[in-house]
Scaffold this active site. Structure first.
Site, mmCIF file in Angstrom:
data_model
loop_
_atom_site.group_PDB
_atom_site.id
_atom_site.type_symbol
_atom_site.label_atom_id
_atom_site.label_comp_id
_atom_site.label_asym_id
_atom_site.label_seq_id
_atom_site.Cartn_x
_atom_site.Cartn_y
_atom_site.Cartn_z
ATOM 1 N N GLN A 72 0.825 -1.220 0.000
ATOM 2 C CA GLN A 72 0.000 0.000 0.000
ATOM 3 C C GLN A 72 0.857 1.267 0.000
ATOM 4 O OE1 GLN A 72 -3.016 0.520 -0.633
ATOM 5 N NE2 GLN A 72 -4.025 -1.455 -0.375
ATOM 6 N N SER A 73 2.074 1.182 -0.493
ATOM 7 C CA SER A 73 2.990 2.323 -0.457
ATOM 8 C C SER A 73 2.511 3.499 -1.310
ATOM 9 C CB SER A 73 4.372 1.880 -0.948
ATOM 10 O OG SER A 73 5.171 3.008 -1.264
#
Ligand SMILES: *Cc1c(COP(=O)(O)O)cnc(C)c1O
Length: 323
Positions: A72-73
């Site tokens: 989920q960067s």
């Protein structure tokens, strides 16, 4: 000596406005710096770093960018946007939940679908998922990918986690100038460290105190910020020599670990949405806001306080973010 060139991506300066209900409740004047509204591929702090990394990437003539982060960067998504814009390849080593070797993997499962993962697909990022492990294993996976890409003839531009090189931090030295109005305290989330480093470097020796709220339990977090500040010294030919004793990093609001929402953070996320019409994100800005509320409640903040909103809106839309 020439300072880094800006490759414009973001809509700057970002807005700044007061948070009246929170200010009233806490008894201190709280403002917010809206870097969630930097604009580029969904906004957030990573666009500011990429403006300077992009110039360097073009100078090098890379055809492939290799990055790393969690699934989920926000950085992977933002880097993917830059690569799409430039027409080059973006390859990312990602783990669902990288963790600090000393603390082990925290309980909890960040969403593996939706949010940034979906945006990465739209942007055409090539995600290479590796099994969860310590941060060092993630960095090694990225180094291996870079090596593989070079071996197959590509010119690779490798960027450290979160875009946290001195060049990335320089984006936040520039950003600091947008908040010149005299604030007594600036509160910002700290993870890979270049947001904190750029702001702390700019305000060093002034009456503005920059407080990092750790979103990561890593014991060496402050060393990373110190190293980035030293890099900024070198870049400017101006030796501020900022040591760990000259920086403020608060570690009480991490929760159980990086990437896992905390109870206080989720309460802050809902409070800001319902009382001020602002969405925070569960991984960084909500924890930083819980730190601001905590520090204000302890009486550690007075005068004018600026909360630096670093973005992360996509993860608010990922499954489970509101629980
Ligand atoms: C990356 C990120 C941060 C942390 O910034 P660093 O410069 O890595 O310390 C904070 N908030 C959001 C939303 C981010 O994506």
């Amino acid at each position: 000596m020439s300072l880094p060139a800006r490759y414009p991506l973001c809509v700057l300066p970002t807005p700044m406005h007061p948070l009246p209900r929170l200010s009233h409740a806490l008894g201190v004047e709280v403002w917010i710096k809206r870097d969630d509204l930097t604009g580029f591929v969904g906004g957030g702090n990573k666009g500011r770093k990429l403006e300077y990394l992009a110039s360097h990437l073009l100078e090098v003539g890379a055809d492939t960018m290799v990055v790393c982060g969690s699934l989920q960067s926000n950085f992977v998504r933002s880097a993917g946007g830059l690569c799409a814009l430039l027409g080059i390849r973006c390859v990312a080593a990602v783990m669902s939940l990288p963790y600090d070797a000393e603390f082990g993997r925290p309980a909890g499962h960040p969403p593996e679908e939706g949010g940034n993962v979906e945006l990465d697909r739209i942007l055409g990022v090539r995600l290479e998922v590796v099994p969860d492990g310590p941060w060092e294993a993630l960095f090694q996976a990225a180094a291996d990918i870079a090596e593989r890409e070079r071996a197959s003839g590509h010119t690779v531009y490798e960027v450290p986690i979160g875009g946290s090189s001195p060049l990335g931090a320089y984006g936040f030295v520039q950003a600091a100038a947008e908040a010149q109005e005299s604030f007594d305290h600036i509160i910002v989330p700290t993870s890979s460290g270049s947001t904190h480093a750029g702001l702390a470097w700019h305000f060093h020796g002034s009456s503005t105190q920059v407080h990092g709220i750790a979103c990561d339990p890593e014991p060496d977090l402050l060393d990373d910020v110190v190293r980035l500040c030293a890099g900024l010294d070198e870049m400017h030919g101006q030796v501020k020599r900022i040591e760990s004793g000259g920086l403020l990093l608060h570690r009480d609001w991490v929760g159980s670990g990086y990437g896992v929402p905390s109870q206080a953070g989720q309460a802050a996320l809902k409070r800001l949405a319902r009382e001020e019409g602002v969405f925070l994100d569960p991984v960084y800005s909500a924890k930083a806001m819980s730190g601001l509320i905590g520090l204000a409640t302890q009486g550690a903040l007075s005068g004018r306080v600026l909360f630096w909103h670093t973005g992360g809106f996509p993860t608010v839309c990922a499954p489970g973010a509101g629980s």
